[in-house]
Design a protein around this motif. Structure first.
Motif, PDB file in Angstrom:
ATOM      1  N   VAL A  28       0.849  -1.131  -0.015  1.00 46.55           N
ATOM      2  CA  VAL A  28      -0.073  -0.109  -0.025  1.00 46.55           C
ATOM      3  C   VAL A  28       1.163   1.210   0.041  1.00 46.55           C
ATOM      4  O   VAL A  28       1.855   1.491   0.750  1.00 46.55           O
ATOM      5  CB  VAL A  28      -1.106   0.041   1.109  1.00 46.55           C
ATOM      6  N   CYS A  29       0.694   2.083  -0.915  1.00 45.64           N
ATOM      7  CA  CYS A  29       1.427   3.457  -1.119  1.00 45.64           C
ATOM      8  C   CYS A  29       0.325   4.496  -0.708  1.00 45.64           C
ATOM      9  O   CYS A  29      -0.555   4.756  -1.445  1.00 45.64           O
ATOM     10  CB  CYS A  29       1.943   3.701  -2.694  1.00 45.64           C
ATOM     11  N   PRO A  30       0.498   5.016   0.423  1.00 43.93           N
ATOM     12  CA  PRO A  30      -0.559   6.118   0.979  1.00 43.93           C
ATOM     13  C   PRO A  30      -0.073   7.487   0.336  1.00 43.93           C
ATOM     14  O   PRO A  30       0.854   7.951   0.179  1.00 43.93           O
ATOM     15  CB  PRO A  30      -0.199   6.201   2.548  1.00 43.93           C
ATOM     16  N   ILE A  31      -1.209   7.984  -0.476  1.00 43.25           N
ATOM     17  CA  ILE A  31      -0.878   9.481  -0.814  1.00 43.25           C
ATOM     18  C   ILE A  31      -2.029  10.133  -0.161  1.00 43.25           C
ATOM     19  O   ILE A  31      -3.184  10.181  -0.374  1.00 43.25           O
ATOM     20  CB  ILE A  31      -1.207   9.346  -2.512  1.00 43.25           C
TER      21      ILE A  31
ATOM     22  N   ALA B  45       6.097   6.472   2.455  1.00 43.34           N
ATOM     23  CA  ALA B  45       6.692   5.256   2.044  1.00 43.34           C
ATOM     24  C   ALA B  45       5.706   4.141   1.884  1.00 43.34           C
ATOM     25  O   ALA B  45       4.571   3.769   2.758  1.00 43.34           O
ATOM     26  CB  ALA B  45       7.492   4.937   3.259  1.00 43.34           C
ATOM     27  N   THR B  46       6.038   3.127   0.883  1.00 45.42           N
ATOM     28  CA  THR B  46       5.343   2.100   0.846  1.00 45.42           C
ATOM     29  C   THR B  46       5.154   1.223   2.033  1.00 45.42           C
ATOM     30  O   THR B  46       6.250   0.759   2.453  1.00 45.42           O
ATOM     31  CB  THR B  46       5.746   1.297  -0.391  1.00 45.42           C
ATOM     32  N   LEU B  47       3.843   0.599   2.187  1.00 44.56           N
ATOM     33  CA  LEU B  47       3.592  -0.040   3.428  1.00 44.56           C
ATOM     34  C   LEU B  47       3.475  -1.500   3.188  1.00 44.56           C
ATOM     35  O   LEU B  47       2.915  -1.922   2.270  1.00 44.56           O
ATOM     36  CB  LEU B  47       2.324   0.403   4.159  1.00 44.56           C
ATOM     37  N   HIS B  48       3.950  -2.421   3.870  1.00 46.58           N
ATOM     38  CA  HIS B  48       3.805  -3.831   3.561  1.00 46.58           C
ATOM     39  C   HIS B  48       3.459  -4.558   4.819  1.00 46.58           C
ATOM     40  O   HIS B  48       3.295  -5.823   4.827  1.00 46.58           O
ATOM     41  CB  HIS B  48       5.389  -4.337   3.256  1.00 46.58           C
ATOM     42  N   GLU B  49       2.877  -3.738   6.013  1.00 53.35           N
ATOM     43  CA  GLU B  49       2.059  -4.364   6.962  1.00 53.35           C
ATOM     44  C   GLU B  49       1.284  -3.331   7.628  1.00 53.35           C
ATOM     45  O   GLU B  49       1.627  -1.934   7.196  1.00 53.35           O
ATOM     46  CB  GLU B  49       3.286  -4.891   8.104  1.00 53.35           C
ATOM     47  N   PRO B  50       0.356  -3.661   8.531  1.00 54.52           N
ATOM     48  CA  PRO B  50      -0.601  -2.587   8.960  1.00 54.52           C
ATOM     49  C   PRO B  50      -0.002  -1.753   9.834  1.00 54.52           C
ATOM     50  O   PRO B  50       0.984  -2.031  10.608  1.00 54.52           O
ATOM     51  CB  PRO B  50      -1.585  -3.588   9.822  1.00 54.52           C
TER      52      PRO B  50
END
Length: 353
Positions: A35-38, A50-55
Motif C-alpha cells: 500500500v502506497c499512501p498518498i 513510504a510504501t507499506l508492507h504491513e498494517p
C-alpha cells in the motif's frame, strides 16, 4: 499488486477520510498487496508516503507517513511525504483506492481525474459519484424513476437574492414545518438546519448558502432511519438493514447508536431493496454505496439519499452491516479491489471494440 490509497482532501471531511483510510490499512490483506499512501492536503498538495508492507498500529502513523501531522493538534512538523503529481499514479498492476469523502473527492472530481489517467480505481464512476453527492440532482433523478421521497424545494442562490418572498411562499405552500435546510452538495450534516418557523427558515437558508450556491429545503419526516449496504455492479448484493437510533443524553444533545440488524417487516425490506436497486441503476452505480431510507409508522418507505463512498472506520455503519453477514472488512476490501479491476478490464475492452 500495488494499492495507491488516496486520503485527506480539500474539504471539511478531511479528518473523516483519514480515519477511513486507516481502517483500510488495518484490514487490507498485505499478503497480496503493498500500500502506497498518498495524502492530499487541505491546500491541494499530493504527498506520497513510504510504501507499506504491513498494517499500521495507530492512526498517528498514517498522518506521519505523508507528513499530515501539521494538520492536527496544533503541532507543526516537517513533512515526510514526497510531493508528487497525480500523473505518477499511471503504473502497471496497480489499483487506486480513493478513500475520500465530501467535495473534491467523492463528487466525481477525483473519479474523473483517475478515469482520464486510465487507471483502475475502487468505487463508483464519475456519474454515480456526482449524482450521489448532489442532493438536488439525485432527488430529481429518483423522482423520475418513481421512487418515493420526502417533499422538497430546490433553491438557487441567484433566485433567492431576487425572489425571496416568492421562494418562501413556495416552501410554505408545499412543505410543512418543521423543515430541513441543507446545502445541495455537502456531506456529514454540514450546514444542515432544522427549522420550525419562517424566521428560522430564512436564517437557515442564508447559512446554507455560505456553504454552497444551491440549497435544498426538505419536509421534516417523523420516521425511523434505515440503511442498506450495496456491493457489486451487474450483480448487486445487499447487506442486512441497519438502523440509526437517536436518543437524548440529557444535555439537549442527541447520541446516535446503530442497531444491526434493524427489525423490519420482510415485505418492507423487499421494497427498500427494489428502490435501492432502481436508484443505483439510474445513477449508473458500480462498486459500493450505502442507501439511506426513512420508514414511517404507517410503513411508508422514502428514499433519503445514496452515499457512494461511505465511512469505513470501526464505528461506521457500512462495514458493520457486512461484518454482521460474515464478510470481514478484509474480505470486503478484497471484493472492492476485484470489482475495480474487472470494471477496468470491461472498459478497456469497450474502448478497443
Amino acid at each position: 499488486m500495488q494499492i495507491y490509497l488516496l486520503y485527506g482532501g480539500q474539504n471539511a471531511e478531511h479528518d473523516s477520510s483519514i480515519a477511513s483510510a486507516f481502517a483500510v490499512i488495518r484490514a487490507i490483506y498485505f499478503k497480496y498487496y503493498s500500500v502506497c499512501p498518498i495524502y492530499i492536503t487541505k491546500t491541494g498538495e499530493w504527498l506520497r508516503g513510504a510504501t507499506l508492507h504491513e498494517p499500521l498500529t495507530d492512526v498517528g502513523e498514517l498522518r506521519l507517513v505523508a507528513g499530515a501531522t501539521a494538520q492536527f493538534g496544533g503541532t507543526v512538523s516537517q513533512s515526510t511525504g514526497i510531493d508528487i503529481r497525480p500523473g505518477e499514479l499511471v503504473v502497471k498492476d496497480a489499483v487506486v483506492f480513493p478513500m475520500m469523502h465530501g467535495q473534491n473527492a467523492e463528487d466525481g472530481t477525483i473519479q474523473g481525474l483517475l478515469q482520464s489517467l486510465g487507471v483502475p480505481y475502487v468505487g463508483d464512476g464519475v456519474l454515480a459519484s456526482a449524482v450521489g453527492m448532489d442532493k438536488i440532482v439525485s432527488k430529481m433523478l429518483f423522482q423520475q424513476a418513481g421512487i418515493p421521497q420526502a417533499p422538497y424545494v430546490p433553491l438557487l442562490k441567484a433566485q433567492w437574492q431576487t425572489e425571496t418572498e416568492k421562494i418562501l411562499a413556495r416552501c410554505e405552500g408545499s412543505l410543512l414545518y418543521p423543515m430541513y435546510v441543507k446545502p445541495a452538495n455537502l456531506g456529514s450534516s454540514l450546514g444542515v438546519s432544522r427549522v420550525a418557523d419562517r424566521t428560522a427558515l430564512i436564517a437557515a437558508i442564508e447559512e446554507a448558502f455560505n456553504f454552497a450556491s444551491r440549497v435544498l429545503v426538505e419536509q421534516g419526516i417523523v420516521a425511523r432511519e434505515i440503511e442498506l449496504g450495496l456491493l457489486g455492479d451487474a450483480e448487486l448484493r445487499f447487506s442486512i438493514p441497519g438502523e440509526v437510533v437517536k436518543s437524548s443524553d440529557g444535555v439537549r444533545q442527541l447520541r446516535e447508536q446503530l442497531e444491526i440488524p434493524a427489525s423490519i417487516d420482510p415485505e418492507i425490506l423487499a421494497k427498500m431493496k427494489q428502490y435501492a436497486q432502481r436508484a443505483y441503476a439510474i445513477m449508473d452505480g458500480s462498486g459500493l454505496a450505502r442507501c439511506d431510507f426513512f420508514l414511517t409508522a404507517n410503513g411508508d418507505v422514502l428514499l433519503n439519499e445514496i452515499n457512494t463512498m461511505p465511512m469505513f472506520d470501526q464505528d461506521a455503519m457500512y462495514p458493520q452491516l457486512w461484518q454482521k453477514m460474515g464478510l470481514s472488512s478484509g474480505d470486503l476490501i478484497e471484493e472492492l479491489i476485484q470489482l475495480a479491476s474487472h470494471r477496468f478490464k470491461r472498459q478497456q475492452a469497450q474502448q478497443n471494440f
